[in-house]
Scaffold this motif. Structure first.
Motif, short mmCIF file in Angstrom:
data_model
loop_
_atom_site.label_atom_id
_atom_site.label_comp_id
_atom_site.label_asym_id
_atom_site.label_seq_id
_atom_site.Cartn_x
_atom_site.Cartn_y
_atom_site.Cartn_z
N TYR A 76 3.26 -20.36 -85.06
CA TYR A 76 4.70 -20.10 -85.14
C TYR A 76 5.14 -19.74 -86.56
CZ TYR A 76 4.41 -25.10 -86.46
OH TYR A 76 4.07 -26.29 -87.03
N PHE A 77 6.32 -19.13 -86.61
CA PHE A 77 6.97 -18.83 -87.89
C PHE A 77 7.77 -20.06 -88.32
CE2 PHE A 77 11.17 -17.83 -89.66
CZ PHE A 77 10.80 -17.28 -90.88
N TRP A 78 7.76 -20.33 -89.63
CA TRP A 78 8.49 -21.49 -90.16
C TRP A 78 9.18 -21.09 -91.45
CZ3 TRP A 78 5.90 -26.97 -90.95
CH2 TRP A 78 6.91 -27.95 -90.93
N GLY A 79 10.50 -21.11 -91.43
CA GLY A 79 11.28 -20.75 -92.61
C GLY A 79 12.14 -21.92 -93.10
N LYS A 80 12.40 -21.94 -94.37
CA LYS A 80 13.26 -22.99 -94.93
C LYS A 80 14.71 -22.73 -94.53
CE LYS A 80 10.04 -23.77 -98.73
NZ LYS A 80 9.80 -23.81 -100.19
N ALA A 81 15.55 -23.77 -94.66
CA ALA A 81 16.93 -23.76 -94.15
C ALA A 81 17.60 -22.39 -94.29
CB ALA A 81 17.74 -24.82 -94.87
N PRO A 82 17.86 -21.69 -93.16
CA PRO A 82 18.45 -20.34 -93.22
C PRO A 82 19.96 -20.38 -93.43
CG PRO A 82 18.04 -20.94 -90.94
CD PRO A 82 17.52 -22.08 -91.77
N SER A 83 20.47 -19.29 -93.99
CA SER A 83 21.91 -19.15 -94.25
C SER A 83 22.51 -18.10 -93.33
CB SER A 83 22.15 -18.76 -95.70
OG SER A 83 21.57 -19.70 -96.58
N THR A 84 23.82 -18.08 -93.23
CA THR A 84 24.53 -17.08 -92.42
C THR A 84 24.11 -15.68 -92.86
OG1 THR A 84 26.43 -18.57 -92.27
CG2 THR A 84 26.81 -16.25 -91.74
N GLY A 85 23.76 -14.86 -91.90
CA GLY A 85 23.35 -13.49 -92.20
C GLY A 85 21.85 -13.30 -92.34
N ASP A 86 21.11 -14.40 -92.46
CA ASP A 86 19.64 -14.27 -92.49
C ASP A 86 19.16 -13.75 -91.14
OD1 ASP A 86 19.54 -15.15 -95.06
OD2 ASP A 86 18.70 -17.13 -94.61
N PHE A 87 18.00 -13.08 -91.17
CA PHE A 87 17.52 -12.49 -89.92
C PHE A 87 15.99 -12.49 -89.85
CE2 PHE A 87 17.56 -9.10 -93.03
CZ PHE A 87 16.38 -8.43 -92.79
N TYR A 88 15.51 -12.35 -88.64
CA TYR A 88 14.10 -12.10 -88.34
C TYR A 88 14.09 -10.79 -87.57
CZ TYR A 88 9.44 -12.72 -86.23
OH TYR A 88 8.14 -12.55 -85.82
N GLY A 89 13.46 -9.75 -88.13
CA GLY A 89 13.54 -8.42 -87.54
C GLY A 89 12.23 -7.91 -86.95
N ILE A 90 12.35 -7.16 -85.88
CA ILE A 90 11.21 -6.50 -85.22
C ILE A 90 11.53 -5.02 -85.10
CG2 ILE A 90 9.82 -6.38 -83.12
CD1 ILE A 90 10.62 -9.27 -82.55
N VAL A 91 10.67 -4.17 -85.67
CA VAL A 91 10.83 -2.72 -85.55
C VAL A 91 9.64 -2.20 -84.74
CG1 VAL A 91 11.03 -0.52 -86.75
CG2 VAL A 91 12.02 -2.59 -87.77
N PHE A 92 9.91 -1.74 -83.53
CA PHE A 92 8.84 -1.28 -82.64
C PHE A 92 8.26 0.04 -83.13
CE2 PHE A 92 11.75 -3.81 -79.94
CZ PHE A 92 10.87 -4.83 -79.60
N GLU A 93 6.95 0.20 -82.93
CA GLU A 93 6.29 1.43 -83.37
C GLU A 93 6.78 2.63 -82.57
OE1 GLU A 93 2.07 1.09 -83.46
OE2 GLU A 93 2.09 -0.47 -85.01
#
Length: 476
Positions: free
Chosen positions: A360-377
């Motif tokens: 899994y992905f693990w990120g430290k405390a995120p803030s408003t506007g943070d994102f995890y993005g996927i760009v398909f090929e």
């Protein structure tokens, strides 16, 4: 004075002769050392073999040497007997290999073959080949098994998707008086050593039959439509390096290989046949070819069903608790570039959420506007999306406030591509998001997808899994 010159000249000649003789001797010794073989591997490689034949092997040390062993690229010269079936008329997608011997109690081979065929659709059957190696030296038992297999599966033999083979005992190496590693009794060492050779011969036979090869035992039950699930996983790993993909956590059940690697694996098992059990050797093989981590998928597609072991008929109650009998809806997760602006913890990078592996992905405390993005090929049509955050032992590391969006119109370079417009599909609830019939709700071809944090949180964020099911890929 004349005599002194004569003796000096003779001494020089003797020195030159001695040097020449020594030079020739050294060259001869080098050639002898290079070409003396023990049946499988050059003498110069024996030290590598001796050093690597321990359960505490450190694979990184031997990766380059192992890859460069030219002996490993060719097939082993063995004459196989076809007991049923004929050579395949065309190459398949997947070969399923089974090796079987006479058991003191029970016999599950026929049930295993039956499960393979019954759990496959008509279309899937066109893409598989099943190779059964009867590896017992009891000819009467082999003849009886061939009769049973031929009667029950004549249709599959005629269709060219079932072959039964045998390797005569003459081709086997010494199986008596072997090293007793790990304090195993002599008969146990003989059993597991022969098993290693059995599998080596089977792998050698299957090397050119298909694109991929999966190893099973002869007492296994299959999940429904397992081939379709395997194909999805292989597609999801496109572009990434792997040696072994695992579809069961037990022994050597459900271990998938590129067929191009089978000759090297066959040689490898032969080199170490008396050193350790097969499942340990498979772990070392993967490490030597530079795949450090296990790549195992859930749910398991194959289940151990035998109650009695092929070794002395001992009880063997091992079960894979990750196995699911019915067809599991494995996501497609088409190839994509993954990125995030969140502060990633250690090596829990973005890619670990976008797979069916138990990571899994693990990120430290995120803030408003943070994102995890996927760009398909490639632009795609999506039918279903499911995102799960948090884990059982970290149930508060979920996305408390977030949304999922899909986008179109990619801009930017290959590394920094992103979409210009996004459509919000919904909000996360209790850390999870799931939506179906996406293709009816989104009218454009989807290029991007992102998880957006809509409110800052003190807790860290684990994205356990991102699953995407597609209805079609759009041609660009």
């Amino acid at each position: 004075r004349h005599n002194l010159k004569y003796f000096d000249k003779m001494r020089c000649l003797r020195k030159r002769s001695a040097v020449s003789f020594l030079g020739i001797l050294v060259v001869c010794l080098l050639f002898m050392n290079l070409y003396i073989e023990d049946g499988y591997v050059l003498e110069g490689d024996k030290e590598l073999i001796r050093e690597t034949a321990t359960h505490q092997l450190s694979p990184e040390r031997y990766v380059h040497s192992f890859k460069d062993l030219s002996n490993f690229s060719g097939s082993i010269n063995i004459s196989y007997r076809y007991l049923a079936g004929t050579p395949l008329p065309r190459k398949r997608y997947l070969t399923i290999g089974l090796s079987s011997v006479k058991r003191k109690k029970g016999n599950y081979l026929l049930e295993t073959i039956k499960s393979i065929f019954e759990q496959s659709s008509y279309e899937e059957l066109k893409e598989i080949a099943v190779v059964v190696q009867l590896a017992d030296f009891d000819s009467a038992w082999c003849e009886g098994m061939v009769q049973d297999i031929s009667q029950k599966f004549a249709h599959h033999i005629i269709a060219g998707r079932l072959i039964v083979i045998h390797v005569p005992e003459d081709y086997y190496p010494v199986l008596d008086g072997l090293k007793r590693n790990y304090n195993d009794p002599e008969d146990r060492v003989k059993f597991r050593s022969k098993q290693n050779v059995d599998y080596a011969f089977l792998l050698n036979f299957c090397a050119n039959l298909s694109d991929y090869y999966v190893m099973l035992e002869d007492d296994v039950r299959c999940s429904k439509n397992f081939l379709t699930a395997v194909k999805k996983v292989i597609t999801s790993r496109e572009g990434s390096y792997w040696v072994t993909l695992e579809f069961s956590k037990l022994g050597y059940i459900g271990k998938l290989y590129h067929s191009r690697d089978l000759p090297r694996l066959a040689h490898f098992l032969l080199m170490f046949y008396q050193e350790m059990p097969c499942d340990w050797l498979l772990i070392h093989f993967r490490g030597l070819l530079a795949q450090k981590e296990v790549i195992r998928f859930k749910p398991s597609l194959f289940q151990h069903m035998g109650y009695y072991s092929s070794y002395k008929g001992a009880e063997n109650k091992l079960k894979d608790d990750d196995f699911e009998e019915e067809s599991f809806d494995i996501p497609d997760n088409p190839p994509a570039n993954l990125h995030t602006n969140m502060n990633v913890f250690e090596n829990y990078e973005a890619s670990k959420a976008y797979s069916s592996i138990d990571e899994y992905f693990w990120g430290k405390a995120p803030s408003t506007g943070d994102f995890y993005g996927i760009v398909f090929e490639k632009p795609i049509k999506i039918s279903k999306i499911k995102v799960v955050t948090g884990t059982e032992d970290r149930q508060n590391d979920i996305l408390h406030h977030g949304a999922l969006e899909v986008g179109e119109k990619i801009v930017g370079s290959k590394k920094g591509r992103q979409c210009t417009t996004y459509l919000r599909l919904g909000e996360f609830k209790n850390g999870n998001f799931e939506i179906t019939d996406v293709e009816h709700k989104v009218l454009f071809d989807i290029n991007c997808m992102r998880i957006l944090v809509t409110k800052s949180q003190k807790e860290w964020l684990i994205i356990r899994s991102i699953s995407v099911w597609t209805s079609q890929t759009v041609n660009q």
